[in-house]
Design an enzyme around this catalytic site. Structure first.
Site, PDB file in Angstrom:
ATOM      1  N   LYS A 267       0.539  -0.640  -0.078  1.00 22.47           N
ATOM      2  CA  LYS A 267       0.755  -0.055   0.194  1.00 22.47           C
ATOM      3  C   LYS A 267       0.925   0.976  -0.239  1.00 22.47           C
ATOM      4  O   LYS A 267       2.109   1.481   0.466  1.00 22.47           O
ATOM      5  CB  LYS A 267      -0.629  -0.098   1.301  1.00 22.47           C
ATOM      6  CG  LYS A 267      -2.081  -0.893   1.599  1.00 22.47           C
ATOM      7  CD  LYS A 267      -2.670  -0.651   2.261  1.00 22.47           C
ATOM      8  CE  LYS A 267      -4.609  -1.884   2.346  1.00 22.47           C
ATOM      9  NZ  LYS A 267      -5.222  -1.468   1.184  1.00 22.47           N
ATOM     10  N   ARG A 341     -11.069 -11.233   1.340  1.00 27.34           N
ATOM     11  CA  ARG A 341     -11.109 -12.587   1.073  1.00 27.34           C
ATOM     12  C   ARG A 341     -10.471 -13.878   0.873  1.00 27.34           C
ATOM     13  O   ARG A 341     -11.766 -15.197   0.510  1.00 27.34           O
ATOM     14  CB  ARG A 341     -11.754 -12.121  -0.830  1.00 27.34           C
ATOM     15  CG  ARG A 341     -10.898 -11.569  -1.635  1.00 27.34           C
ATOM     16  CD  ARG A 341     -11.214 -10.762  -2.437  1.00 27.34           C
ATOM     17  NE  ARG A 341     -11.247  -9.542  -2.312  1.00 27.34           N
ATOM     18  CZ  ARG A 341     -11.508  -8.288  -3.106  1.00 27.34           C
ATOM     19  NH1 ARG A 341     -12.153  -8.602  -4.662  1.00 27.34           N
ATOM     20  NH2 ARG A 341     -11.855  -7.108  -3.071  1.00 27.34           N
TER      21      ARG A 341
HETATM   22  N1  BES Z   1      -8.617  -3.399   3.858  1.00 23.80           N
HETATM   23  C1  BES Z   1      -9.089  -3.227   2.747  1.00 23.80           C
HETATM   24  C2  BES Z   1      -9.591  -2.334   2.402  1.00 23.80           C
HETATM   25  C3  BES Z   1     -10.214  -0.976   3.207  1.00 23.80           C
HETATM   26  C4  BES Z   1      -9.439  -0.351   2.685  1.00 23.80           C
HETATM   27  C5  BES Z   1     -10.498  -1.321   4.513  1.00 23.80           C
HETATM   28  C6  BES Z   1      -9.964   0.952   3.095  1.00 23.80           C
HETATM   29  C7  BES Z   1     -10.542  -0.045   4.944  1.00 23.80           C
HETATM   30  C8  BES Z   1     -10.200   1.085   4.191  1.00 23.80           C
HETATM   31  C9  BES Z   1      -8.331  -5.348   1.350  1.00 23.80           C
HETATM   32  O1  BES Z   1      -7.623  -5.489   1.819  1.00 23.80           O
HETATM   33  C10 BES Z   1      -7.969  -3.774   0.513  1.00 23.80           C
HETATM   34  O2  BES Z   1      -6.679  -3.869   0.247  1.00 23.80           O
HETATM   35  N2  BES Z   1      -8.824  -4.082  -0.922  1.00 23.80           N
HETATM   36  C11 BES Z   1      -8.361  -3.179  -1.887  1.00 23.80           C
HETATM   37  C12 BES Z   1      -8.586  -4.595  -3.360  1.00 23.80           C
HETATM   38  C13 BES Z   1      -8.197  -4.254  -4.681  1.00 23.80           C
HETATM   39  C14 BES Z   1      -7.107  -4.936  -4.617  1.00 23.80           C
HETATM   40  C15 BES Z   1      -8.528  -5.490  -5.143  1.00 23.80           C
HETATM   41  C16 BES Z   1      -8.938  -2.182  -2.117  1.00 23.80           C
HETATM   42  O3  BES Z   1     -10.457  -1.828  -1.440  1.00 23.80           O
HETATM   43  O4  BES Z   1      -7.966  -1.247  -2.892  1.00 23.80           O
HETATM   44 ZN    ZN Z   2      -5.578  -5.235   1.551  1.00 20.57          ZN
END
Ligand code: BES
Ligand code: ZN
Ligand code: ZN
Length: 490
Positions: A267, A341
């Protein structure tokens, strides 16, 4: 928190503060004498409020003469506005915020409300606002320790308030787990926490699956996500038997990614800092079970969480990997940051197969896309059973943890198709319909026609960047009150 109900007069209650809640329709008869003793301060303020635009207005009168309390707070609500339950909770939140802080610093508060049926909601708002995350601060905030309602003794109200305290204390527990450093609240800690929390409870059984057990069961999804971390991956199952022996349970499943750095798809700055909250689903499941035990809910419940850290390391799983999950389905890792997931795929499969629940409801901070959709005010819900979704949404309205349904139409299956595996853990480019893709991926790990299932994406609601009426910035405990309301309706 200590709770009392007394019919004492406002003048004589020896609390740090008394909050008087009235409408701007005029001074109630019962307060005429009180107002006189205050040289008309209440009626003067009411005059000021008679044409107000706000929902409510308040003043604090310090050291009121001829009163036993040290502060008097007058809260006036507007009869010209439409009120629902939430507005009353917000008013309760306001009382706590004003009386807890600054010059007042009340430890004990008495509340008088002109409308007796507002007490329940006022106290709920007061309690929800009475939490501060000050664990790492040297200077601790003032909290209210005692609430006294100035009304006729009433057993039903007393019972309701005792239940409320039990629930809100578990909400605090949920918030504290989420707000604390991820260095502390890691998968090892979370597993131990469950064992400690339910130690000695006769109708609770805890099972912890460590790395060896997960390997034996070929739960390669959760294993892959956590393989870059110092901490062993774990599935923790809490079995609560409040109903008849042998009666099929209801299952609650939580995403427990204790820190989500994104893995090798790391990230960027600005997106990682909040990711200690990526175990909010797991914290909610623990807290819901905590309430179930305290309230002795008369049903059987399975609480299950998948605990990992999604770290960046030489041992981390790779973007492009194909993983054979515990269920036998293969998945393509399009992005290591869509890890929730992958973890839940194995947990959902494990729970359905092992405990054969009637319903599975999962709570997960699964996508950022749900924030794009609903901001921090509402969570996304999807699933395979409309009645279950409707019931959960109703509970959401009841407690003001609102849910909005997204479609799971068959044509969305295409979005998570893979060229080299049964399913892919990411959807369309640019994250289009990203929250639905998350739900669609999970759907693969529930047997159609067997288990009623709902997936609640709390990515937007679990952790706030903006202060709410009775919730500070940070963890909210979203899902706990909602699930308890639903479980009580079963
Ligand atoms: N934990 C995150 C989602 C999230 C982001 C929750 C910000 C709360 C606040 C999740 O694991 C994630 O990183 N999801 C990605 C998925 C994408 C790579 C398909 C997202 O939402 O960007
Ligand atoms: Zn994530
Ligand atoms: Zn995540």
């Amino acid at each position: 928190m200590k709770f009392m109900i007394k019919e004492d007069k406002i003048e004589i209650v020896k609390q740090d503060a008394v909050a008087v809640v009235i409408s701007n329709a005029g001074l109630p008869k019962q307060l005429k004498m009180t107002d006189k003793k205050l040289n008309g301060k209440i009626s003067n303020f009411l005059k000021e409020c008679s044409k107000m635009d706000e929902y409510y207005k308040q003043i604090v009168i310090p050291n009121p003469e001829k009163f036993a309390a040290k502060h008097l707070m007058i809260v006036v609500w507007n009869t010209k506005k439409e009120y629902d339950a939430q507005k009353i909770r917000e008013m309760g939140g306001l009382i706590t915020k004003v009386l807890r802080n600054n010059s007042v610093k009340a430890k004990s508060v008495a509340v008088y409300s002109e409308e007796t049926n507002h007490y329940r909601l006022l106290t709920e708002g007061m309690l929800l606002a009475n939490y501060v995350f000050d664990k790492y601060k040297t200077k601790k905030e003032n909290l209210i320790k005692q609430i006294c309602l100035l009304t006729k003794r009433n057993m039903r109200l007393k019972q309701e308030l005792d239940r409320q305290i039990a629930i809100v204390e578990s909400v605090y527990m949920c918030r504290e787990l989420i707000n604390s450093n991820a260095q502390e609240v890691n998968p090892t800690f979370m597993a131990k926490f469950a064992q400690n929390q339910f130690k000695g409870e006769k109708n609770v059984k805890i099972t912890v699956l460590g790395r060896a057990e997960l390997k034996k069961r070929k739960y390669n999804g959760i294993l892959a996500v956590g393989q870059g971390s110092e901490h062993e991956q774990r599935i923790v199952v809490i079995e609560y038997t409040g109903g008849k022996k042998g009666e099929k349970p209801v299952a609650l499943v939580g995403k427990g990614v204790c820190y989500d750095a994104g893995g090798l798809n790391i990230k960027p700055t600005g997106y990682m800092e909040e990711m200690k909250s990526d175990m909010s689903g797991a914290a909610a499941v623990y807290s819901i079970l905590d309430v179930a035990v305290k309230l002795r809910l008369p049903i059987n419940i399975i609480g299950a969480v998948g605990l990992v850290e999604n770290s960046v390391d030489g041992k981390s799983y790779f973007p492009g990997d194909v993983i054979i999950m515990g269920s036998g389905k293969s998945i393509e890792v399009g992005n290591t940051d869509a890890e929730g997931r992958v973890v839940l795929g194995d947990v959902l499969y494990h729970i359905e197969k092992t405990y054969k629940p009637t319903h599975i409801v999962d709570f997960a901070t699964l996508t950022g896309a749900t924030i794009v959709c609903f901001g921090e005010k509402c969570a996304s819900i999807m699933g395979n059973d409309q009645q279950l979704i409707d019931d959960l949404r109703q509970s959401g309205y009841n407690v003001h943890e609102r849910l909005w349904q997204l479609p799971m139409w068959e044509d969305y299956d295409k979005d998570v198709e893979s060229d080299i595996a049964d399913v892919k853990n990411i959807g369309l480019p640019k994250g289009n319909a990203g929250t639905i893709s998350g739900g669609k991926f999970l759907e693969n790990f529930i047997t159609k026609g067997k288990t009623k299932w709902a997936h609640i994406d709390i990515g937007g609601t679990a952790f706030l960047n903006k202060e709410g009426y009775y919730i500070n910035k940070g963890a909210t405990g979203f899902g706990v009150r909602l699930a308890v309301d639903w479980l009580r309706s079963l």
